[in-house]
Structures are given as structure tokens and as C-alpha cells.
Design an enzyme around this catalytic site. Structure first.
Site, PDB file in Angstrom:
ATOM      1  N   ASP A  34       0.834  -1.213   0.000  1.00  0.00           N
ATOM      2  CA  ASP A  34       0.000   0.000   0.000  1.00  0.00           C
ATOM      3  C   ASP A  34       0.862   1.254   0.000  1.00  0.00           C
ATOM      4  O   ASP A  34       1.458   1.610   1.021  1.00  0.00           O
ATOM      5  CB  ASP A  34      -0.891  -0.005   1.255  1.00  0.00           C
ATOM      6  CG  ASP A  34      -2.030  -1.010   1.149  1.00  0.00           C
ATOM      7  OD1 ASP A  34      -2.818  -0.885   0.199  1.00  0.00           O
ATOM      8  OD2 ASP A  34      -2.135  -1.901   2.019  1.00  0.00           O
ATOM      9  N   GLY A 141      -6.476   4.812   3.183  1.00  0.00           N
ATOM     10  CA  GLY A 141      -5.681   5.665   4.067  1.00  0.00           C
ATOM     11  C   GLY A 141      -5.076   4.937   5.236  1.00  0.00           C
ATOM     12  O   GLY A 141      -3.998   5.270   5.685  1.00  0.00           O
ATOM     13  N   ASP A 170     -10.725  -4.794  -1.133  1.00  0.00           N
ATOM     14  CA  ASP A 170      -9.656  -4.351  -0.231  1.00  0.00           C
ATOM     15  C   ASP A 170     -10.201  -3.480   0.900  1.00  0.00           C
ATOM     16  O   ASP A 170     -10.744  -2.410   0.646  1.00  0.00           O
ATOM     17  CB  ASP A 170      -8.621  -3.558  -1.055  1.00  0.00           C
ATOM     18  CG  ASP A 170      -7.426  -3.107  -0.234  1.00  0.00           C
ATOM     19  OD1 ASP A 170      -7.257  -3.591   0.901  1.00  0.00           O
ATOM     20  OD2 ASP A 170      -6.655  -2.269  -0.746  1.00  0.00           O
ATOM     21  N   GLY A 171     -10.000  -3.966   2.132  1.00  0.00           N
ATOM     22  CA  GLY A 171     -10.347  -3.193   3.318  1.00  0.00           C
ATOM     23  C   GLY A 171     -11.296  -3.927   4.239  1.00  0.00           C
ATOM     24  O   GLY A 171     -12.435  -4.202   3.872  1.00  0.00           O
ATOM     25  N   GLY A 172     -10.800  -4.315   5.404  1.00  0.00           N
ATOM     26  CA  GLY A 172     -11.657  -4.971   6.393  1.00  0.00           C
ATOM     27  C   GLY A 172     -12.136  -6.349   5.977  1.00  0.00           C
ATOM     28  O   GLY A 172     -13.169  -6.826   6.454  1.00  0.00           O
TER      29      GLY A 172
HETATM   30  C1  DX5 Z   1      -6.378   0.728   3.012  1.00  0.00           C
HETATM   31  C2  DX5 Z   1      -5.457  -0.218   2.312  1.00  0.00           C
HETATM   32  C3  DX5 Z   1      -5.747  -1.677   2.585  1.00  0.00           C
HETATM   33  C4  DX5 Z   1      -5.649  -2.082   4.029  1.00  0.00           C
HETATM   34  C5  DX5 Z   1      -5.897  -3.547   4.231  1.00  0.00           C
HETATM   35  O1  DX5 Z   1      -6.111   2.014   2.622  1.00  0.00           O
HETATM   36  O2  DX5 Z   1      -5.520  -0.036   0.920  1.00  0.00           O
HETATM   37  O3  DX5 Z   1      -4.943  -2.495   1.760  1.00  0.00           O
HETATM   38  O4  DX5 Z   1      -4.467  -1.727   4.602  1.00  0.00           O
HETATM   39  O5  DX5 Z   1      -5.820  -3.829   5.580  1.00  0.00           O
HETATM   40  P1  DX5 Z   1      -7.065  -4.364   6.437  1.00  0.00           P
HETATM   41  O6  DX5 Z   1      -7.351  -5.735   5.923  1.00  0.00           O
HETATM   42  O7  DX5 Z   1      -6.557  -4.319   7.828  1.00  0.00           O
HETATM   43  O8  DX5 Z   1      -8.207  -3.415   6.195  1.00  0.00           O
HETATM   44 ZN    ZN Z   2      -4.662  -1.616  -0.364  1.00  0.00          ZN
END
Ligand code: DX5
Ligand code: ZN
Length: 211
Positions: A34, A141, A170-172
Site C-alpha cells: 500500500d 488511508g 480491499d479493506g476490512g
Molecule cells: C487501506 C489499504 C488496505 C488495508 C488492508 O487504505 O488499501 O490495503 O491496509 O488492511 P485491512 O485488511 O486491515 O483493512
Molecule cells: Zn490496499
């Protein structure tokens, strides 16, 4: 086959080699990197990730997620024999078409990420230049945020319209939402905290992917 991509955003950078080794030993398909520039999003992670270190330690391919403005100026830094995908954001300032072409011209698969409040149909004009769409299920972020539930419908609509692209979420993402994401058409699941904080990455991947 559904792929998993582990985000190392919140890993222990003082023990990077060990952290990457855990991923090397797992059944994950990709390492998700990221990159944030302090402009497109508040955080800046540009100096945190050294492609030299990462490619020394890793035996997995890289899935680079650029959360930056003017991505055309950043792409060059992430071209590496281990880089399988570079994704830019639909909402970035700069030249989206030029950036996607630049990625493909380097024989790397191109990705376009879309924020939770952007219209899915705004992607359609670029779809021929794109190998993968990343549907963001949090506002980009930082890691460790809560999954936004309307992502399920957004994935479904996208899959209904495009049979052949890779759809990443992507995310959570974790075992509480992965099954519905897969049945709605997701083909890649990005996970940071759920997988990196688990005691047994392979068991957790298994839980995410089991039918
Ligand atoms: C958020 C990022 C994600 C995130 C994934 O801005 O793009 O890739 O870090 O991490 P988790 O799975 O903890 O949301
Ligand atoms: Zn990401």
C-alpha cells in the site's frame, strides 16, 4: 481459484524479513503493498516500503496499490520482476489512461481501484485497459478499518457486467465477509489485519475460502 493478497501495511517493519517469511510460508498468492503519498490520502508510506528489501525477502509476487496523485510519476519505482499488478485510483489527479498504459507497457497487469463513494459505472470507460478492479471496502488511508457493507452489491454489479476481469476487494476483509464476496463475484481478497494478526495464517486463509 480465488486468490488471497496479504497487505503488509501494518506489519512490523523492524522485523520485515521475519514478517515476509511468514507470508512466504503461507498459501497466500500475493503480497499487497500500500503506497500512500500524503496527497491523495493523508498518510505517506513511500519511504516505508523498499522494493529492494521486499524483493530480497519475498518469494511471492507483488500486488502494488498506489493511493497517490499523478500515478504516472510513481509507477516506475514499482516495476520489478516480482511485481504482478500495479493498481492506481480512479479518483487520482493525473492521466489515468497514460498510467494504465504505462503499467501494461512494462508487462505488468494493470489495476484500477475505486473508492466506496465513487460510482461503479465511472470505471467502465477504462475497462479495456484494466486487468483488475480493486473495489475498496473502506476509505483508503489506513489498515484495520471496518468493512463497508454496500461493497457486496458493488461487486455483484461489476461481475454482472464484466465476466473476465479480476475483481479484488480491499479493506476490512476476513472470514465474516469473504464468503458473500466470493459468491458475488470477487476473485481476489486483500487482507491485512485479519491475516497478519492471526496465529495461523493458513488456517485463516482456509476459513476465508471455504465454501
Ligand atoms: C487501506 C489499504 C488496505 C488495508 C488492508 O487504505 O488499501 O490495503 O491496509 O488492511 P485491512 O485488511 O486491515 O483493512
Ligand atoms: Zn490496499
Amino acid at each position: 481459484m480465488i486468490k488471497t493478497s496479504i497487505s503488509i501495511l501494518d506489519c512490523d517493519f523492524n522485523n520485515l524479513e521475519e514478517e515476509i517469511n511468514k507470508i512466504n510460508l503461507s498459501n497466500a498468492d500475493l503480497i499487497h503493498i500500500d503506497i500512500m503519498d500524503g496527497s491523495f490520502v493523508k498518510n505517506n508510506t513511500i519511504d516505508k516500503f523498499s522494493m529492494d528489501n521486499l524483493s530480497n525477502y519475498s518469494n511471492k509476487k507483488f500486488d502494488v496499490h498506489l493511493m497517490v496523485d499523478n500515478p504516472e510519476n510513481h509507477i516506475g519505482k514499482y516495476i520489478n520482476p516480482l511485481t504482478e499488478f500495479i493498481s492506481i485510483h480512479l479518483e487520482s489527479k493525473g492521466d489515468i489512461i497514460k498510467s494504465l498504459n504505462k503499467i501494461r507497457d512494462n508487462n505488468i497487469k494493470s489495476g484500477l481501484a475505486i473508492n466506496p463513494d465513487s460510482k461503479i459505472s465511472d470505471l467502465y470507460q477504462y475497462i479495456d485497459l484494466v486487468d483488475m478492479v480493486i473495489v475498496m471496502s473502506v476509505y483508503p488511508g489506513k489498515g484495520g478499518q471496518k468493512f463497508i457493507k454496500n461493497t457486496f452489491d458493488r461487486v455483484k454489479i461489476l461481475r454482472k457486467n464484466f465476466n473476465n476481469i479480476d475483481i479484488s476487494v480491499d479493506g476490512g476483509v476476513g472470514s465474516s465477509n469473504s464468503h458473500k464476496l466470493i459468491s458475488n463475484g470477487a476473485s481476489t481478497l486483500v487482507s491485512g489485519s485479519f491475516l497478519m494478526k492471526s496465529d495461523n495464517i493458513n488456517n485463516s486463509i482456509k476459513n476465508m475460502l471455504k465454501e
